[in-house]
Structure formats: structure tokens, C-alpha cells
Design an enzyme around this catalytic site. Structure first.
Site, PDB file in Angstrom:
ATOM      1  N   LYS A  81       0.843  -1.203   0.000  1.00 29.67           N
ATOM      2  CA  LYS A  81       0.000   0.000   0.000  1.00 29.67           C
ATOM      3  C   LYS A  81       0.879   1.254   0.000  1.00 29.67           C
ATOM      4  O   LYS A  81       0.633   2.203  -0.749  1.00 29.67           O
ATOM      5  CB  LYS A  81      -0.937  -0.010   1.224  1.00 29.67           C
ATOM      6  CG  LYS A  81      -2.051  -1.050   1.099  1.00 29.67           C
ATOM      7  CD  LYS A  81      -2.845  -1.292   2.385  1.00 29.67           C
ATOM      8  CE  LYS A  81      -3.813  -2.458   2.186  1.00 29.67           C
ATOM      9  NZ  LYS A  81      -4.601  -2.810   3.369  1.00 29.67           N
ATOM     10  N   GLN A  88      -4.492  -1.585   9.695  1.00 32.84           N
ATOM     11  CA  GLN A  88      -4.534  -2.894   9.044  1.00 32.84           C
ATOM     12  C   GLN A  88      -5.202  -3.930   9.960  1.00 32.84           C
ATOM     13  O   GLN A  88      -4.882  -4.030  11.146  1.00 32.84           O
ATOM     14  CB  GLN A  88      -3.098  -3.329   8.682  1.00 32.84           C
ATOM     15  CG  GLN A  88      -3.004  -4.619   7.882  1.00 32.84           C
ATOM     16  CD  GLN A  88      -3.605  -4.540   6.485  1.00 32.84           C
ATOM     17  OE1 GLN A  88      -3.692  -3.467   5.892  1.00 32.84           O
ATOM     18  NE2 GLN A  88      -4.030  -5.672   5.961  1.00 32.84           N
ATOM     19  N   ASP A 148     -10.780   3.296   4.342  1.00 30.54           N
ATOM     20  CA  ASP A 148     -11.150   1.876   4.276  1.00 30.54           C
ATOM     21  C   ASP A 148     -12.669   1.705   4.143  1.00 30.54           C
ATOM     22  O   ASP A 148     -13.148   0.633   3.801  1.00 30.54           O
ATOM     23  CB  ASP A 148     -10.730   1.190   5.585  1.00 30.54           C
ATOM     24  CG  ASP A 148      -9.536   0.275   5.402  1.00 30.54           C
ATOM     25  OD1 ASP A 148      -9.377  -0.294   4.313  1.00 30.54           O
ATOM     26  OD2 ASP A 148      -8.779   0.129   6.382  1.00 30.54           O
TER      27      ASP A 148
HETATM   28  N1  GUN Z   1      -7.193  -6.684   6.056  1.00 27.53           N
HETATM   29  C1  GUN Z   1      -7.606  -7.351   4.964  1.00 27.53           C
HETATM   30  N2  GUN Z   1      -8.177  -6.515   4.059  1.00 27.53           N
HETATM   31  C2  GUN Z   1      -8.121  -5.286   4.605  1.00 27.53           C
HETATM   32  C3  GUN Z   1      -8.544  -4.001   4.156  1.00 27.53           C
HETATM   33  O1  GUN Z   1      -9.122  -3.822   3.073  1.00 27.53           O
HETATM   34  N3  GUN Z   1      -8.294  -2.961   5.029  1.00 27.53           N
HETATM   35  C4  GUN Z   1      -7.685  -3.142   6.227  1.00 27.53           C
HETATM   36  N4  GUN Z   1      -7.512  -2.069   7.000  1.00 27.53           N
HETATM   37  N5  GUN Z   1      -7.296  -4.325   6.676  1.00 27.53           N
HETATM   38  C5  GUN Z   1      -7.500  -5.385   5.856  1.00 27.53           C
END
Ligand code: GUN
Length: 295
Positions: free
Chosen positions: A54, A98, A121
Site C-alpha cells: 500500500k 490494518q 477503508d
Molecule cells: N485486512 C484485509 N483486508 C483489509 C482491508 O481492506 N483494510 C484493512 N484495513 N485491513 C484489511
């Protein structure tokens, strides 16, 4: 019949090119640089690799990117204080914590502490509520990426029988909501299957579009689908390691079998994965424009 492969890698590349232009224009015309912070608690290798991808993507697009990694035993209070710090940081438009978080962390409390205007998110209940009623909001990145894959590959969703397999807050539940919205990339008749569904194949065999997000490797097999189905495989399951230690990935769909019956299918890797990260970038740019009153 062998299916058309819907490439997330290619689609994500096209969207990233659009975003690169948009980020450059924001800088040139308005002196705005969108900012993203990712917060990772602990040392889960899969999460580490997602978070670094990311940040790498953000930097490549010209987005200001900060990465914070905290010890696995970080307290709820310290994590909340960090979120609050970034809520008040004008350089940061998007805050991503995350998931999954360590067990001792109160996940809903942390997610609810993020300013909804920085919730790139789309997990904050305010954004979830706005999504359900069809208002402007941050759409959660994976379902948003699935929508883009369907529309940009010309799949007709209006009136389609869509079966979503999985009911997580991150993918299944928002996916169901998005597919039934009254708009062109929606208007579907939606069924959701989950671990308590009695006869999954009964449902998947009726589907024009299957969106598999169950987290079970290769669970959707050729005998469970009809000819001409469109299959979007959200699963990213680590099923082993190569000799050099690289993770071997499998989706929730038995790709080799199902591709012989499907009209179109996403691969794993190279399908939904690159789209998730790209939609995070799109949301971060959206957040920066909203903060500046441009949209
Ligand atoms: N863990 C798995 N997919 C995601 C996501 O799209 N966002 C976040 N913050 N954690 C994740």
C-alpha cells in the site's frame, strides 16, 4: 469453452494511470498532496506485505505516505492516541489500520475512533450507513474493486443473479449491499451464502455472477457453477511455500476446473488483489479533494 480472464493487474494499472494524472493536477492547480498513513500492529507476515504494498503504491502515485508499525502488545489506549494524532494531522487525508488486529485490541472501538472523513477503508459505521442508503461515502476497497472489475470488463449486473459467498464486514456484507443498489453497477438479484448455508451448490449453480469471499481455498468447484457464469474470486489463501520461501496462493475458486465452464473469471494472484490497493489510493485522493472542498 475457456473463460475470458479478467485481469485485475491490467485494470488496476489503468486506474493508477488515471490517478497519477489526478494527483499531479491536484498539486499543480491547488498545491494539494493527498496523504495516507497505514498503521500495523504486530508482525503478521501477510499484513506486513499488504501494508508495504500500500505504501509503495501510494509513493509511486505521488501520494504522501507514512507507515507506522507498532509492537504486538501495544495497548488500546496507545493505539487510540495514535489514531487521534492522525485525525488532527492536516497532511494526512486517509488513515488505515490494518486488520486483523491482535486479540486484546478492541477492533470496533479503534475503527470507530477514525474520523469518518479520513476513513479511506470505508469501515466506520458512518460510512457503512451512507453506503447502505446510497449516499456519497468511502466505499470499502475490496468490494469497490470488484465493482470496477465488473463494470470495466463490461459485465451486465442489472437483473443478474449474483451469489456472494461469505458475509464478512470487509467484503461479503458490503458486496451484497453494493450489488443491490439502484444504479447501473448494481440492480442485481442478490443471494448471500455462508458457513450455515444448507446447500451452497444449489445457489451457486443458479448464479450469473459468483463473488467468492469465503477464505476457503478452491471451495467453488466446476460442478457448482453453470456454463457462462462470471466468477470474481476474492480469496487469497496461502496454501504453502515455494523452496525459496515465497507464499503459494490459491483463491476460493478452483480456477483450473471452473475456467472451463465460465464466461469470465479473475485469477489469483492478479485478480482482485491489485484492485483493493488501487481503490485505497482512489479513496485517499477522494478524501483529499473532499477536505479541500473540491467535491
Ligand atoms: N485486512 C484485509 N483486508 C483489509 C482491508 O481492506 N483494510 C484493512 N484495513 N485491513 C484489511
Amino acid at each position: 469453452m475457456s473463460a475470458k480472464i479478467i485481469s485485475g493487474t491490467e485494470t488496476a494499472k489503468a486506474i493508477r494511470e488515471e490517478l497519477t494524472v489526478e494527483v499531479a493536477e491536484l498539486k499543480d492547480k491547488h498545491n494539494i498532496v493527498p496523504g495516507l498513513v497505514t498503521i500495523l500492529v504486530g508482525e503478521d507476515p501477510a499484513s506486513q506485505s499488504y501494508v508495504s504494498a500500500k505504501n509503495k503504491t501510494a509513493k509511486a502515485l505521488g501520494i504522501h505516505s507514512e507507515q507506522v508499525t507498532l509492537a504486538a502488545d501495544t495497548s488500546n489506549e496507545d493505539l487510540l492516541a495514535l489514531v487521534e494524532k492522525y485525525n488532527n494531522d492536516d497532511k494526512i487525508n486517509g488513515i488505515l489500520v490494518q486488520l486483523p488486529l491482535p486479540k486484546h485490541i478492541d477492533e470496533p472501538k479503534i475503527l470507530n475512533a477514525i474520523n469518518p472523513d479520513k476513513d479511506v477503508d470505508g469501515f466506520h459505521p458512518v460510512n457503512v450507513g451512507r453506503m447502505v442508503v446510497g449516499e456519497k461515502c468511502f466505499l470499502p476497497c475490496t468490494p469497490h474493486g470488484v465493482l470496477e472489475l465488473l463494470t470495466r470488463s463490461g459485465v451486465e449486473t442489472s437483473g443478474a443473479e449474483v451469489v456472494v459467498v461469505g458475509r464478512s464486514n470487509i467484503v461479503g456484507k458490503p458486496m451484497v449491499n453494493l450489488m443491490l443498489q439502484k444504479r447501473p453497477a448494481g440492480n442485481s438479484t442478490v443471494t448471500v451464502c455462508h458457513t450455515r448455508t444448507k446447500d451452497m451448490a444449489f445457489h451457486t449453480k443458479r448464479a450469473d455472477i459468483i463473488i467468492a469471499a469465503a477464505g476457503v481455498p478452491k471451495m467453488i468447484t466446476a460442478d457448482m457453477v453453470k456454463d457462462g457464469v462470471v466468477v470474481i474470486d476474492v480469496g487469497v489463501n496461502r496454501i504453502g511455500k515455494t523452496e525459496s520461501g515465497k507464499a503459494i496462493l490459491a483463491g476460493d475458486v478452483d480456477f483450473d476446473g471452473v475456467k472451463e465452464k465460465a464466461a469470465a473469471i479473475t485469477p489469483v494472484p492478479g485478480g482482485v488483489g491489485p484492485m483493493t490497493i488501487t481503490m485505497l489510493m482512489k479513496n485517499t485522493v477522494q478524501a483529499a479533494k473532499q477536505a479541500a472542498g473540491l467535491i
